[in-house]
Design an enzyme around this catalytic site. Structure first.
Site, PDB file in Angstrom:
ATOM      1  N   PHE A  11       0.803  -1.224   0.000  1.00 53.65           N
ATOM      2  CA  PHE A  11       0.000   0.000   0.000  1.00 53.65           C
ATOM      3  C   PHE A  11       0.844   1.287   0.000  1.00 53.65           C
ATOM      4  CE2 PHE A  11      -2.254   2.775   3.372  1.00 53.65           C
ATOM      5  CZ  PHE A  11      -2.840   3.599   2.423  1.00 53.65           C
ATOM      6  N   LYS A  34       8.851  -9.133  -1.879  1.00 54.33           N
ATOM      7  CA  LYS A  34       8.690 -10.600  -1.865  1.00 54.33           C
ATOM      8  C   LYS A  34       7.364 -11.020  -2.498  1.00 54.33           C
ATOM      9  CE  LYS A  34       8.602 -14.378   1.538  1.00 54.33           C
ATOM     10  NZ  LYS A  34       8.530 -14.692   2.985  1.00 54.33           N
ATOM     11  N   ALA A  83       7.413  -5.128   5.255  1.00 59.13           N
ATOM     12  CA  ALA A  83       7.068  -5.591   6.597  1.00 59.13           C
ATOM     13  C   ALA A  83       5.801  -6.416   6.525  1.00 59.13           C
ATOM     14  CB  ALA A  83       6.841  -4.403   7.534  1.00 59.13           C
ATOM     15  N   GLU A 127       2.715   2.865  16.542  1.00 54.29           N
ATOM     16  CA  GLU A 127       2.364   1.786  17.479  1.00 54.29           C
ATOM     17  C   GLU A 127       3.509   1.427  18.401  1.00 54.29           C
ATOM     18  OE1 GLU A 127       0.112  -1.506  16.097  1.00 54.29           O
ATOM     19  OE2 GLU A 127      -1.017  -0.309  14.648  1.00 54.29           O
ATOM     20  N   TYR A 153       3.158  -7.405  16.384  1.00 48.75           N
ATOM     21  CA  TYR A 153       3.516  -6.495  15.285  1.00 48.75           C
ATOM     22  C   TYR A 153       4.285  -5.290  15.817  1.00 48.75           C
ATOM     23  CZ  TYR A 153       2.993  -2.517  12.121  1.00 48.75           C
ATOM     24  OH  TYR A 153       3.243  -1.397  11.359  1.00 48.75           O
ATOM     25  N   LEU A 193      -9.000  -1.488   8.344  1.00 50.14           N
ATOM     26  CA  LEU A 193     -10.347  -0.992   8.676  1.00 50.14           C
ATOM     27  C   LEU A 193     -11.079  -0.333   7.501  1.00 50.14           C
ATOM     28  CD1 LEU A 193     -12.468  -0.424  11.005  1.00 50.14           C
ATOM     29  CD2 LEU A 193     -11.471   1.863  11.068  1.00 50.14           C
ATOM     30  N   TYR A 210     -14.775  -3.860  16.154  1.00 49.88           N
ATOM     31  CA  TYR A 210     -14.243  -4.521  17.354  1.00 49.88           C
ATOM     32  C   TYR A 210     -14.695  -3.759  18.611  1.00 49.88           C
ATOM     33  CZ  TYR A 210     -10.815  -6.645  14.082  1.00 49.88           C
ATOM     34  OH  TYR A 210     -10.184  -7.303  13.049  1.00 49.88           O
ATOM     35  N   ASP A 275     -13.643  -8.021  20.771  1.00 52.20           N
ATOM     36  CA  ASP A 275     -12.543  -7.065  20.627  1.00 52.20           C
ATOM     37  C   ASP A 275     -11.229  -7.760  20.249  1.00 52.20           C
ATOM     38  OD1 ASP A 275     -11.453  -4.579  20.617  1.00 52.20           O
ATOM     39  OD2 ASP A 275     -11.817  -4.140  22.742  1.00 52.20           O
TER      40      ASP A 275
HETATM   41  P1  NAD Z   1       1.459  -3.660   3.284  1.00 51.53           P
HETATM   42  O1  NAD Z   1       1.205  -4.877   4.109  1.00 51.53           O
HETATM   43  O2  NAD Z   1       0.387  -3.104   2.432  1.00 51.53           O
HETATM   44  O3  NAD Z   1       2.723  -3.930   2.331  1.00 51.53           O
HETATM   45  C1  NAD Z   1       3.877  -4.588   2.777  1.00 51.53           C
HETATM   46  C2  NAD Z   1       4.698  -4.950   1.549  1.00 51.53           C
HETATM   47  O4  NAD Z   1       5.913  -5.576   2.004  1.00 51.53           O
HETATM   48  C3  NAD Z   1       4.019  -5.951   0.618  1.00 51.53           C
HETATM   49  O5  NAD Z   1       4.175  -5.566  -0.729  1.00 51.53           O
HETATM   50  C4  NAD Z   1       4.761  -7.251   0.891  1.00 51.53           C
HETATM   51  O6  NAD Z   1       4.798  -8.136  -0.244  1.00 51.53           O
HETATM   52  C5  NAD Z   1       6.144  -6.742   1.240  1.00 51.53           C
HETATM   53  N1  NAD Z   1       6.904  -7.689   2.067  1.00 51.53           N
HETATM   54  C6  NAD Z   1       6.469  -8.330   3.187  1.00 51.53           C
HETATM   55  N2  NAD Z   1       7.435  -9.130   3.643  1.00 51.53           N
HETATM   56  C7  NAD Z   1       8.507  -8.981   2.818  1.00 51.53           C
HETATM   57  C8  NAD Z   1       9.806  -9.534   2.779  1.00 51.53           C
HETATM   58  N3  NAD Z   1      10.200 -10.441   3.706  1.00 51.53           N
HETATM   59  N4  NAD Z   1      10.643  -9.153   1.808  1.00 51.53           N
HETATM   60  C9  NAD Z   1      10.254  -8.259   0.860  1.00 51.53           C
HETATM   61  N5  NAD Z   1       9.026  -7.723   0.830  1.00 51.53           N
HETATM   62  C10 NAD Z   1       8.158  -8.075   1.810  1.00 51.53           C
HETATM   63  O7  NAD Z   1       2.002  -2.569   4.315  1.00 51.53           O
HETATM   64  P2  NAD Z   1       1.778  -0.969   4.327  1.00 51.53           P
HETATM   65  O8  NAD Z   1       0.530  -0.668   5.020  1.00 51.53           O
HETATM   66  O9  NAD Z   1       2.060  -0.434   2.987  1.00 51.53           O
HETATM   67  O10 NAD Z   1       2.977  -0.568   5.322  1.00 51.53           O
HETATM   68  C11 NAD Z   1       4.280  -0.304   4.805  1.00 51.53           C
HETATM   69  C12 NAD Z   1       5.201   0.028   5.966  1.00 51.53           C
HETATM   70  O11 NAD Z   1       4.698   1.165   6.657  1.00 51.53           O
HETATM   71  C13 NAD Z   1       5.322  -1.084   7.005  1.00 51.53           C
HETATM   72  O12 NAD Z   1       6.668  -1.123   7.430  1.00 51.53           O
HETATM   73  C14 NAD Z   1       4.411  -0.637   8.132  1.00 51.53           C
HETATM   74  O13 NAD Z   1       4.882  -1.146   9.364  1.00 51.53           O
HETATM   75  C15 NAD Z   1       4.551   0.857   8.051  1.00 51.53           C
HETATM   76  N6  NAD Z   1       3.390   1.656   8.503  1.00 51.53           N
HETATM   77  C16 NAD Z   1       2.145   1.410   8.013  1.00 51.53           C
HETATM   78  C17 NAD Z   1       1.085   2.225   8.406  1.00 51.53           C
HETATM   79  C18 NAD Z   1      -0.323   2.019   7.878  1.00 51.53           C
HETATM   80  O14 NAD Z   1      -1.244   2.684   8.337  1.00 51.53           O
HETATM   81  N7  NAD Z   1      -0.543   1.139   6.903  1.00 51.53           N
HETATM   82  C19 NAD Z   1       1.308   3.285   9.298  1.00 51.53           C
HETATM   83  C20 NAD Z   1       2.606   3.478   9.800  1.00 51.53           C
HETATM   84  C21 NAD Z   1       3.638   2.676   9.380  1.00 51.53           C
HETATM   85  O1  DAU Z   2      -0.893   3.307  13.571  1.00 47.74           O
HETATM   86  C1  DAU Z   2      -0.178   2.795  12.489  1.00 47.74           C
HETATM   87  C2  DAU Z   2      -0.617   1.376  12.211  1.00 47.74           C
HETATM   88  O2  DAU Z   2      -1.923   1.453  11.660  1.00 47.74           O
HETATM   89  C3  DAU Z   2       0.333   0.637  11.272  1.00 47.74           C
HETATM   90  O3  DAU Z   2       1.571   0.494  11.903  1.00 47.74           O
HETATM   91  C4  DAU Z   2      -0.229  -0.733  10.901  1.00 47.74           C
HETATM   92  O4  DAU Z   2       0.594  -1.343   9.926  1.00 47.74           O
HETATM   93  C5  DAU Z   2      -1.619  -0.540  10.325  1.00 47.74           C
HETATM   94  O5  DAU Z   2      -2.192  -1.812  10.034  1.00 47.74           O
HETATM   95  C6  DAU Z   2      -2.509   0.223  11.304  1.00 47.74           C
HETATM   96  O6  DAU Z   2      -2.773  -0.560  12.477  1.00 47.74           O
HETATM   97  P1  DAU Z   2      -4.243  -0.601  13.168  1.00 47.74           P
HETATM   98  O7  DAU Z   2      -4.324  -1.835  13.964  1.00 47.74           O
HETATM   99  O8  DAU Z   2      -4.550   0.680  13.828  1.00 47.74           O
HETATM  100  O9  DAU Z   2      -5.147  -0.690  11.810  1.00 47.74           O
HETATM  101  P2  DAU Z   2      -6.405  -1.568  11.421  1.00 47.74           P
HETATM  102  O10 DAU Z   2      -6.893  -1.036  10.119  1.00 47.74           O
HETATM  103  O11 DAU Z   2      -6.141  -3.025  11.521  1.00 47.74           O
HETATM  104  O12 DAU Z   2      -7.464  -1.191  12.560  1.00 47.74           O
HETATM  105  C7  DAU Z   2      -7.837   0.162  12.780  1.00 47.74           C
HETATM  106  C8  DAU Z   2      -8.811   0.175  13.944  1.00 47.74           C
HETATM  107  O13 DAU Z   2     -10.032  -0.452  13.530  1.00 47.74           O
HETATM  108  C9  DAU Z   2      -8.341  -0.623  15.154  1.00 47.74           C
HETATM  109  O14 DAU Z   2      -8.764   0.042  16.328  1.00 47.74           O
HETATM  110  C10 DAU Z   2      -9.050  -1.956  15.036  1.00 47.74           C
HETATM  111  C11 DAU Z   2     -10.358  -1.592  14.354  1.00 47.74           C
HETATM  112  N1  DAU Z   2     -10.922  -2.617  13.441  1.00 47.74           N
HETATM  113  C12 DAU Z   2     -10.126  -3.151  12.489  1.00 47.74           C
HETATM  114  C13 DAU Z   2     -10.612  -4.108  11.625  1.00 47.74           C
HETATM  115  C14 DAU Z   2      -9.732  -4.720  10.555  1.00 47.74           C
HETATM  116  C15 DAU Z   2     -12.242  -2.980  13.568  1.00 47.74           C
HETATM  117  O15 DAU Z   2     -12.985  -2.474  14.435  1.00 47.74           O
HETATM  118  N2  DAU Z   2     -12.733  -3.934  12.710  1.00 47.74           N
HETATM  119  C16 DAU Z   2     -11.978  -4.531  11.751  1.00 47.74           C
HETATM  120  O16 DAU Z   2     -12.489  -5.421  11.027  1.00 47.74           O
END
Ligand code: NAD
Ligand code: DAU
Length: 339
Positions: A11, A34, A83, A127, A153, A193, A210, A275
């Protein structure tokens, strides 16, 4: 300038690649991924033919493969997005989180030491600071807030952060770390979410909230996150941590209601389910440092960002429908059937 972007088929990594190719047309971007369940090559279709872009399917834990790629490309900068990123999956199976998020980061930094690097940037998360109480809206995460994790995580991400800072102090590796709050926007995997609720609502399926839906997250449009990382790479100080967040706190239940309203769906689809174990109550970033040092501010207000995001999922149904018709079905049954 060659930038190695790991996890670029996911993403935020993919959005970052789009941002960098458009903002820095003279840079070469090499994406290493990967292609786990979360990586999707179709996301990168629009840049595959760009002569400044190369995709390499590789595991960041594969030391020989990573060294070989560094020998070929000699990147100036590494931005590590790769990751395992979903908290719920880390509760089911922590091991791969420790492998990829900690040991994979070590392999990348060892390659940087061996071949030389101008900057290793670690994409981390708010986190690592744990959570804040719901009844203390005056409290925020600063870069000085102690690391205090809740899930496998977040513990794996915090471990990687400590390792990155250790490589800086011990080996002088030129590192930076960014800790961002929850992102939303195009190409987010529908286990998270916002895209999960959009996909379920469009299919008239229950919307599994949740607990009581009172947990608070600090939402940031993905493009704002990408801009912040770009600034840190160019102007950030080595060895520093930068928090990224938008002062945009929302309760989960309110987000789900906004999605229902935007899609014309009845709120009776909302279903309160068991939850998450160890569920963090509130995340809230204080972004004062990145604002004062680098002049960064979020540009997208949630009201417009969420509408843009919903419109994207409506216009790109084939992207997420292909995902939810595959192994995602088993995941969904396993995670939600007994909730
Ligand atoms: P995502 O799960 O959408 O994408 C992760 C990507 O990493 C995928 O393309 C996957 O194939 C690749 N990957 C996983 N394991 C691998 C490996 N061993 N070698 C090579 N590639 C690998 O994640 P995202 O939401 O895009 O998050 C990206 C980064 O940002 C992560 O490090 C996450 O911890 C961090 N982050 C995410 C959020 C969020 O809200 N999504 C917020 C803060 C930080
Ligand atoms: O804060 C940064 C983090 O945000 C990143 O480091 C993580 O990679 C990313 O996945 C995200 O973590 P959260 O756990 O906050 O995101 P998630 O979308 O899984 O959940 C957001 C909130 O919504 C959380 O309080 C749990 C709740 N939830 C989530 C899902 C998937 C629900 O209530 N129902 C659901 O089905």
């Amino acid at each position: 300038m060659t930038i190695l972007v790991t996890g670029g088929a996911g993403f935020i990594g993919a959005n970052f690649i789009f941002h960098m190719l458009s903002q820095h047309p003279d840079y070469r971007i090499v994406c290493l991924d990967k292609l786990t369940y979360a990586g999707n090559l179709s996301t990168l279709a629009s840049v595959m033919d760009n002569p400044n872009f190369r995709f390499v399917k590789l595991d960041i834990c594969d030391r020989a493969g990573v060294y070989h790629l560094f020998e070929e490309e000699h990147p100036d900068i590494v931005v590590n997005f790769a990751a395992e990123s979903h908290v719920d999956r880390s509760i089911e199976n922590p091991e791969v989180f420790l492998q990829t998020n900690i040991l994979g980061t070590q392999v990348l930094m060892d390659a940087c030491r061996k071949f030389g690097i101008r900057r290793f940037h670690q994409v981390s998360t708010d986190e690592v600071y744990g959570d804040l109480p719901l009844d203390r809206p005056d409290l925020f995460f600063t870069e000085q807030t102690p690391i205090h994790t809740s899930s496998p995580y977040s513990a794996s991400k915090a471990s990687a952060d400590l390792l990155v800072l250790a490589y800086h102090r011990t080996f002088g590796l030129p590192v930076t770390i960014s800790r961002c709050s929850n992102n939303y926007g195009p190409y987010q995997f529908p286990e998270k979410l916002i895209p999960l609720m959009i996909a379920n609502a469009l299919n008239d399926k229950p919307l599994p909230v949740y607990g009581k839906g009172e947990n608070v997250r600090d939402w940031l449009y993905v493009e704002d996150h990408c801009r912040a990382i770009d600034l840190i790479l160019h102007k950030g100080r080595e060895g520093e941590v930068y928090n990224i967040g938008g002062h945009n706190e929302m309760r989960n239940i309110d987000i789900v209601k906004i999605i229902c309203k935007a899609l014309g769906k009845h709120e009776s689809l909302i279903t309160f389910v068991t939850d998450r174990k160890g569920h963090d109550r509130r995340y809230a970033i204080d972004p004062a440092k990145i604002h004062s040092e680098l002049g960064w501010l979020p540009e997208t207000k949630f009201e417009s960002g969420i509408q843009k995001t919903i419109a994207w999922y409506l216009d790109n149904r084939q992207w997420w429908e292909a995902i939810i018709s595959g192994e995602y079905q088993d995941y969904y049954r396993k995670m939600y059937a007994k909730r």
